[in-house]
Design an enzyme around this catalytic site. Structure first.
Site, short mmCIF file in Angstrom:
data_model
loop_
_atom_site.label_atom_id
_atom_site.label_comp_id
_atom_site.label_asym_id
_atom_site.label_seq_id
_atom_site.Cartn_x
_atom_site.Cartn_y
_atom_site.Cartn_z
N LYS A 1 -47.22 22.23 22.22
CA LYS A 1 -45.86 22.22 22.79
C LYS A 1 -45.46 23.65 23.20
CE LYS A 1 -41.16 21.47 21.30
NZ LYS A 1 -40.25 21.32 20.17
N LYS B 1 -40.46 28.16 21.43
CA LYS B 1 -39.58 29.33 21.45
C LYS B 1 -40.24 30.51 20.75
CE LYS B 1 -35.91 26.99 19.62
NZ LYS B 1 -34.51 26.66 19.27
N LYS C 1 -43.63 24.80 8.69
CA LYS C 1 -42.84 26.02 8.53
C LYS C 1 -43.17 26.73 7.22
CE LYS C 1 -39.02 25.15 11.65
NZ LYS C 1 -37.56 25.03 11.81
#
Ligand code: TRP
Length: 332
Positions: A195, A198, A113
Protein backbone atom coordinates in the site's frame (compact mmCIF):
# COMPACT_ATOMS: atom_id res chain seq x y z
CA UNK A 1 -31.22 6.00 2.67
CA UNK A 2 -32.76 9.05 4.38
CA UNK A 3 -31.32 9.77 7.78
CA UNK A 4 -28.39 7.39 7.61
CA UNK A 5 -25.24 8.44 9.40
CA UNK A 6 -21.68 8.21 8.08
CA UNK A 7 -18.58 8.43 10.25
CA UNK A 8 -14.94 8.50 9.28
CA UNK A 9 -11.65 9.98 10.42
CA UNK A 10 -8.05 10.42 9.37
CA UNK A 11 -5.06 10.73 11.65
CA UNK A 12 -3.20 14.02 11.33
CA UNK A 13 0.11 12.21 11.36
CA UNK A 14 2.53 11.94 8.48
CA UNK A 15 2.05 13.51 5.10
CA UNK A 16 -1.14 12.52 3.35
CA UNK A 17 -0.62 10.68 0.08
CA UNK A 18 -2.66 10.50 -3.08
CA UNK A 19 -3.76 7.12 -1.71
CA UNK A 20 -5.48 8.87 1.21
CA UNK A 21 -6.98 11.36 -1.21
CA UNK A 22 -8.44 8.76 -3.55
CA UNK A 23 -9.22 6.18 -0.90
CA UNK A 24 -10.72 8.40 1.78
CA UNK A 25 -11.34 12.07 1.25
CA UNK A 26 -12.66 11.81 -2.29
CA UNK A 27 -15.04 9.04 -1.34
CA UNK A 28 -16.40 11.13 1.48
CA UNK A 29 -17.39 13.85 -0.95
CA UNK A 30 -20.05 11.68 -2.50
CA UNK A 31 -21.33 10.71 0.96
CA UNK A 32 -22.10 14.23 2.10
CA UNK A 33 -24.75 14.54 -0.61
CA UNK A 34 -26.70 11.62 0.74
CA UNK A 35 -26.00 11.15 4.41
CA UNK A 36 -25.46 12.98 7.64
CA UNK A 37 -21.67 12.90 7.90
CA UNK A 38 -19.18 13.22 10.73
CA UNK A 39 -15.53 13.53 9.73
CA UNK A 40 -12.82 13.82 12.36
CA UNK A 41 -9.17 14.63 12.69
CA UNK A 42 -8.16 11.65 14.83
CA UNK A 43 -5.42 13.29 16.85
CA UNK A 44 -6.05 11.02 19.85
CA UNK A 45 -5.23 8.04 17.66
CA UNK A 46 -2.18 9.83 16.31
CA UNK A 47 -0.45 10.03 19.70
CA UNK A 48 -0.35 6.24 20.01
CA UNK A 49 2.93 6.64 18.17
CA UNK A 50 5.32 9.45 19.06
CA UNK A 51 4.42 12.83 17.60
CA UNK A 52 6.20 16.13 17.68
CA UNK A 53 3.59 18.31 19.50
CA UNK A 54 3.98 21.44 17.36
CA UNK A 55 3.83 19.34 14.24
CA UNK A 56 0.73 17.48 15.41
CA UNK A 57 -1.05 20.77 15.98
CA UNK A 58 0.02 22.11 12.57
CA UNK A 59 -0.98 18.93 10.75
CA UNK A 60 -4.39 18.94 12.43
CA UNK A 61 -5.16 22.33 10.91
CA UNK A 62 -3.63 21.34 7.58
CA UNK A 63 -5.85 18.31 7.45
CA UNK A 64 -8.95 20.32 8.25
CA UNK A 65 -8.05 22.84 5.53
CA UNK A 66 -7.47 20.00 3.13
CA UNK A 67 -10.88 18.47 3.80
CA UNK A 68 -12.50 21.78 3.02
CA UNK A 69 -10.28 22.41 -0.01
CA UNK A 70 -11.29 19.02 -1.38
CA UNK A 71 -14.92 20.01 -1.20
CA UNK A 72 -16.11 18.76 2.17
CA UNK A 73 -18.80 21.28 3.07
CA UNK A 74 -18.44 22.23 6.73
CA UNK A 75 -22.02 23.50 6.80
CA UNK A 76 -23.40 20.21 5.68
CA UNK A 77 -20.98 17.88 7.49
CA UNK A 78 -19.68 17.90 11.01
CA UNK A 79 -15.94 18.44 10.67
CA UNK A 80 -14.14 18.39 14.00
CA UNK A 81 -11.04 17.56 16.01
CA UNK A 82 -11.42 14.36 18.02
CA UNK A 83 -9.74 15.63 21.19
CA UNK A 84 -12.18 18.55 21.39
CA UNK A 85 -15.01 16.14 22.14
CA UNK A 86 -14.32 14.53 25.52
CA UNK A 87 -16.92 11.79 25.07
CA UNK A 88 -14.53 9.84 22.83
CA UNK A 89 -12.24 9.08 25.74
CA UNK A 90 -15.16 8.57 28.09
CA UNK A 91 -16.94 6.05 25.90
CA UNK A 92 -13.65 4.28 25.12
CA UNK A 93 -13.26 3.65 28.85
CA UNK A 94 -16.64 1.97 29.12
CA UNK A 95 -16.07 -0.05 25.95
CA UNK A 96 -12.73 -1.21 27.34
CA UNK A 97 -14.66 -3.19 29.90
CA UNK A 98 -16.47 -5.20 27.22
CA UNK A 99 -13.36 -5.79 25.12
CA UNK A 100 -10.91 -8.59 25.78
CA UNK A 101 -7.14 -8.28 25.88
CA UNK A 102 -6.82 -11.31 23.64
CA UNK A 103 -8.91 -9.68 20.91
CA UNK A 104 -6.71 -6.60 20.92
CA UNK A 105 -3.51 -8.64 20.87
CA UNK A 106 -4.71 -10.37 17.72
CA UNK A 107 -5.34 -7.18 15.72
CA UNK A 108 -3.17 -7.06 12.62
CA UNK A 109 -2.39 -3.36 12.86
CA UNK A 110 -1.39 -3.70 16.52
CA UNK A 111 1.00 -6.50 15.62
CA UNK A 112 2.47 -4.51 12.73
CA UNK A 113 2.87 -1.33 14.73
CA UNK A 114 4.34 -3.21 17.68
CA UNK A 115 7.06 -4.44 15.40
CA UNK A 116 7.61 -1.07 13.84
CA UNK A 117 7.64 0.80 17.16
CA UNK A 118 9.12 -1.92 19.35
CA UNK A 119 10.44 0.67 21.81
CA UNK A 120 6.99 2.16 22.36
CA UNK A 121 4.33 -0.54 22.64
CA UNK A 122 2.12 1.61 24.84
CA UNK A 123 -1.38 0.87 26.16
CA UNK A 124 -2.85 3.39 23.73
CA UNK A 125 -1.49 1.47 20.79
CA UNK A 126 -3.22 -1.64 22.01
CA UNK A 127 -6.41 0.25 22.86
CA UNK A 128 -6.50 2.00 19.49
CA UNK A 129 -9.37 -0.13 18.11
CA UNK A 130 -11.51 0.54 21.20
CA UNK A 131 -11.07 4.29 20.78
CA UNK A 132 -12.03 3.85 17.14
CA UNK A 133 -15.12 1.90 18.20
CA UNK A 134 -15.98 4.76 20.55
CA UNK A 135 -15.64 7.25 17.67
CA UNK A 136 -18.02 5.34 15.48
CA UNK A 137 -20.56 4.26 18.10
CA UNK A 138 -20.86 7.70 19.71
CA UNK A 139 -22.50 9.00 16.54
CA UNK A 140 -24.66 5.90 15.97
CA UNK A 141 -23.07 5.62 12.54
CA UNK A 142 -24.59 3.29 9.96
CA UNK A 143 -21.67 3.44 7.53
CA UNK A 144 -17.94 3.80 7.96
CA UNK A 145 -16.04 4.50 4.75
CA UNK A 146 -12.50 3.21 5.25
CA UNK A 147 -9.55 1.78 3.40
CA UNK A 148 -8.96 -1.94 3.28
CA UNK A 149 -6.48 -1.80 6.17
CA UNK A 150 -9.16 -0.54 8.58
CA UNK A 151 -11.80 -3.20 7.94
CA UNK A 152 -10.64 -5.31 10.88
CA UNK A 153 -11.16 -2.33 13.16
CA UNK A 154 -14.70 -1.85 11.90
CA UNK A 155 -15.34 -5.57 12.43
CA UNK A 156 -14.25 -5.35 16.06
CA UNK A 157 -16.43 -2.24 16.44
CA UNK A 158 -19.40 -4.32 15.32
CA UNK A 159 -18.47 -7.09 17.78
CA UNK A 160 -18.19 -4.58 20.62
CA UNK A 161 -21.52 -2.92 19.71
CA UNK A 162 -23.35 -6.24 19.51
CA UNK A 163 -21.81 -7.42 22.78
CA UNK A 164 -22.76 -4.20 24.57
CA UNK A 165 -26.31 -4.32 23.16
CA UNK A 166 -26.70 -7.93 24.27
CA UNK A 167 -25.47 -7.21 27.75
CA UNK A 168 -27.18 -3.87 28.42
CA UNK A 169 -30.03 -3.69 25.92
CA UNK A 170 -30.26 -1.91 22.54
CA UNK A 171 -27.88 1.04 22.71
CA UNK A 172 -25.72 1.23 19.62
CA UNK A 173 -26.35 1.09 15.90
CA UNK A 174 -24.19 -1.72 14.53
CA UNK A 175 -22.15 -0.03 11.78
CA UNK A 176 -21.03 -1.37 8.42
CA UNK A 177 -17.71 -0.70 6.73
CA UNK A 178 -17.99 0.83 3.28
CA UNK A 179 -15.03 -0.15 1.18
CA UNK A 180 -14.95 1.46 -2.19
CA UNK A 181 -13.56 -0.92 -4.74
CA UNK A 182 -12.09 1.52 -7.19
CA UNK A 183 -9.10 3.30 -5.86
CA UNK A 184 -9.46 1.58 -2.50
CA UNK A 185 -5.94 0.42 -2.86
CA UNK A 186 -3.28 2.62 -4.35
CA UNK A 187 0.06 0.85 -4.27
CA UNK A 188 3.54 2.22 -3.62
CA UNK A 189 5.28 3.50 -6.75
CA UNK A 190 8.35 1.48 -5.82
CA UNK A 191 6.73 -1.73 -4.54
CA UNK A 192 3.25 -1.68 -6.08
CA UNK A 193 2.10 -4.77 -4.18
CA UNK A 194 2.46 -2.73 -0.96
CA UNK A 195 0.00 0.00 0.00
CA UNK A 196 1.19 3.56 -0.66
CA UNK A 197 1.95 4.74 2.85
CA UNK A 198 2.32 8.02 4.69
CA UNK A 199 5.33 6.62 6.48
CA UNK A 200 7.30 4.93 3.69
CA UNK A 201 11.01 5.57 4.07
CA UNK A 202 11.63 5.63 0.34
CA UNK A 203 10.74 9.18 -0.78
CA UNK A 204 9.95 7.95 -4.30
CA UNK A 205 7.40 5.42 -3.09
CA UNK A 206 4.64 7.84 -2.16
CA UNK A 207 3.20 10.92 -3.80
CA UNK A 208 2.23 13.43 -1.13
CA UNK A 209 -0.60 15.89 -1.43
CA UNK A 210 1.93 18.61 -0.67
CA UNK A 211 4.25 17.65 -3.56
CA UNK A 212 4.63 20.19 -6.35
CA UNK A 213 4.34 19.38 -10.02
CA UNK A 214 8.06 18.76 -10.52
CA UNK A 215 8.22 16.33 -7.65
CA UNK A 216 5.08 14.52 -8.77
CA UNK A 217 6.21 14.14 -12.36
CA UNK A 218 9.65 12.99 -11.22
CA UNK A 219 8.20 10.35 -8.89
CA UNK A 220 5.99 8.94 -11.62
CA UNK A 221 8.92 8.87 -14.04
CA UNK A 222 10.78 6.76 -11.49
CA UNK A 223 7.83 4.49 -10.75
CA UNK A 224 8.66 0.82 -11.22
CA UNK A 225 7.01 -0.81 -14.19
CA UNK A 226 6.89 -4.39 -15.32
CA UNK A 227 8.52 -6.45 -18.01
CA UNK A 228 6.91 -6.23 -21.44
CA UNK A 229 5.70 -3.03 -22.97
CA UNK A 230 1.94 -3.30 -22.97
CA UNK A 231 -0.20 -0.94 -20.95
CA UNK A 232 -2.75 -3.37 -19.65
CA UNK A 233 -4.56 -3.84 -16.34
CA UNK A 234 -3.42 -7.18 -14.89
CA UNK A 235 -2.59 -6.75 -11.18
CA UNK A 236 -0.87 -10.13 -10.75
CA UNK A 237 1.15 -10.07 -13.91
CA UNK A 238 1.72 -6.31 -14.19
CA UNK A 239 1.43 -4.82 -10.70
CA UNK A 240 3.32 -1.62 -11.55
CA UNK A 241 1.38 -0.71 -14.69
CA UNK A 242 -1.92 -1.76 -13.10
CA UNK A 243 -1.27 0.53 -10.14
CA UNK A 244 -0.49 3.43 -12.49
CA UNK A 245 -3.66 2.74 -14.45
CA UNK A 246 -5.66 2.78 -11.22
CA UNK A 247 -4.12 6.11 -10.22
CA UNK A 248 -4.63 7.61 -13.65
CA UNK A 249 -8.25 6.49 -13.82
CA UNK A 250 -8.96 7.91 -10.37
CA UNK A 251 -7.45 11.30 -11.18
CA UNK A 252 -8.70 11.58 -14.74
CA UNK A 253 -12.20 10.59 -13.66
CA UNK A 254 -12.21 7.64 -16.04
CA UNK A 255 -12.63 3.91 -15.70
CA UNK A 256 -9.59 1.65 -15.88
CA UNK A 257 -10.91 0.25 -19.18
CA UNK A 258 -11.08 3.74 -20.67
CA UNK A 259 -7.54 4.42 -19.47
CA UNK A 260 -6.28 1.17 -21.03
CA UNK A 261 -7.82 2.15 -24.37
CA UNK A 262 -6.37 5.63 -24.21
CA UNK A 263 -2.82 4.31 -23.81
CA UNK A 264 -3.06 1.26 -26.04
CA UNK A 265 0.06 1.06 -28.19
CA UNK A 266 1.85 3.82 -26.29
CA UNK A 267 5.15 3.41 -24.46
CA UNK A 268 5.74 3.26 -20.71
CA UNK A 269 7.61 6.59 -20.72
CA UNK A 270 4.81 8.53 -22.33
CA UNK A 271 2.26 6.84 -20.08
CA UNK A 272 4.14 7.65 -16.87
CA UNK A 273 4.49 11.28 -17.87
CA UNK A 274 0.76 11.52 -18.58
CA UNK A 275 -0.09 10.00 -15.20
CA UNK A 276 2.26 12.41 -13.40
CA UNK A 277 0.89 15.47 -15.19
CA UNK A 278 -2.71 14.45 -14.68
CA UNK A 279 -2.20 13.94 -10.95
CA UNK A 280 -0.26 17.21 -10.57
CA UNK A 281 -2.83 19.27 -12.51
CA UNK A 282 -5.69 17.79 -10.54
CA UNK A 283 -4.01 18.53 -7.21
CA UNK A 284 -2.85 22.08 -7.99
CA UNK A 285 -6.18 23.85 -7.34
CA UNK A 286 -6.76 21.80 -4.17
CA UNK A 287 -3.31 22.78 -2.87
CA UNK A 288 -3.91 26.44 -3.62
CA UNK A 289 -7.27 26.38 -1.89
CA UNK A 290 -5.80 24.59 1.15
CA UNK A 291 -3.11 27.26 1.47
CA UNK A 292 -5.73 30.00 1.25
CA UNK A 293 -7.90 28.42 3.96
CA UNK A 294 -4.91 27.83 6.25
CA UNK A 295 -4.11 31.52 6.16
CA UNK A 296 -7.66 32.40 7.13
CA UNK A 297 -7.28 31.40 10.78
CA UNK A 298 -10.54 33.01 11.84
CA UNK A 299 -12.55 31.08 9.32
CA UNK A 300 -10.88 27.75 10.02
CA UNK A 301 -11.16 28.23 13.78
CA UNK A 302 -14.84 29.01 13.35
CA UNK A 303 -15.47 25.89 11.29
CA UNK A 304 -13.77 23.67 13.87
CA UNK A 305 -15.57 25.33 16.78
CA UNK A 306 -18.90 24.74 15.07
CA UNK A 307 -17.92 21.15 14.28
CA UNK A 308 -16.86 20.45 17.86
CA UNK A 309 -20.11 21.89 19.16
CA UNK A 310 -22.26 19.78 16.87
CA UNK A 311 -20.24 16.65 17.55
CA UNK A 312 -20.39 17.31 21.28
CA UNK A 313 -24.19 17.44 21.23
CA UNK A 314 -24.54 14.17 19.35
CA UNK A 315 -21.88 12.46 21.47
CA UNK A 316 -23.37 13.66 24.75
CA UNK A 317 -26.69 12.08 23.88
CA UNK A 318 -25.16 8.65 23.26
CA UNK A 319 -22.84 8.79 26.24
CA UNK A 320 -25.66 9.69 28.57
CA UNK A 321 -27.60 6.67 27.33
CA UNK A 322 -24.56 4.46 27.86
CA UNK A 323 -24.02 5.78 31.38
CA UNK A 324 -27.64 5.07 32.19
CA UNK A 325 -27.41 1.53 30.82
CA UNK A 326 -24.28 0.64 32.76
CA UNK A 327 -25.64 2.17 35.97
CA UNK A 328 -23.51 5.29 36.34
CA UNK A 329 -24.99 7.89 38.66
CA UNK A 330 -25.71 11.03 36.61
CA UNK A 331 -27.18 13.33 39.24
CA UNK A 332 -30.80 13.91 40.20
N1 TRP B 1 -7.76 4.38 12.26
C1 TRP B 1 -8.12 5.15 11.10
C2 TRP B 1 -6.94 5.19 10.13
O1 TRP B 1 -5.81 5.21 10.54
C3 TRP B 1 -8.54 6.54 11.47
C4 TRP B 1 -9.77 6.53 12.31
C5 TRP B 1 -9.85 6.87 13.62
C6 TRP B 1 -11.06 6.17 11.88
N2 TRP B 1 -11.13 6.74 14.04
C7 TRP B 1 -11.91 6.31 13.03
C8 TRP B 1 -11.61 5.73 10.66
C9 TRP B 1 -13.27 6.02 12.95
C10 TRP B 1 -12.97 5.44 10.60
C11 TRP B 1 -13.79 5.58 11.75
O2 TRP B 1 -7.16 5.26 8.95
Amino acid sequence: MEGKIVYSAIQPSGNLTIGNYVGSIRNWLAMQEEYECFFAMANMHAITVRQEPAELRRRTLELAALYIACGIDPERCTLYVQSQVPQHAELAWVLNTVTYVGEMERMTQFKDKSQKHADNINMGLMDYPVLMAADILLYQADFVPVGQDQTQHVEITRDIAIRFNNRFGETFTVPKALILKQGAKIGSLQEPAKKMSKSDENPNASVYLTDDKDAIVRKFKRAVTDSGSEIRYAPDEKPGISNLLTIYAAFAGKTVEEAEKEFAGKGYGEFKLAVGETVADKLAPVQAEQARILKDKGYLGGVLALGAERAFKAARKTLSKVYRKVGFYQGE
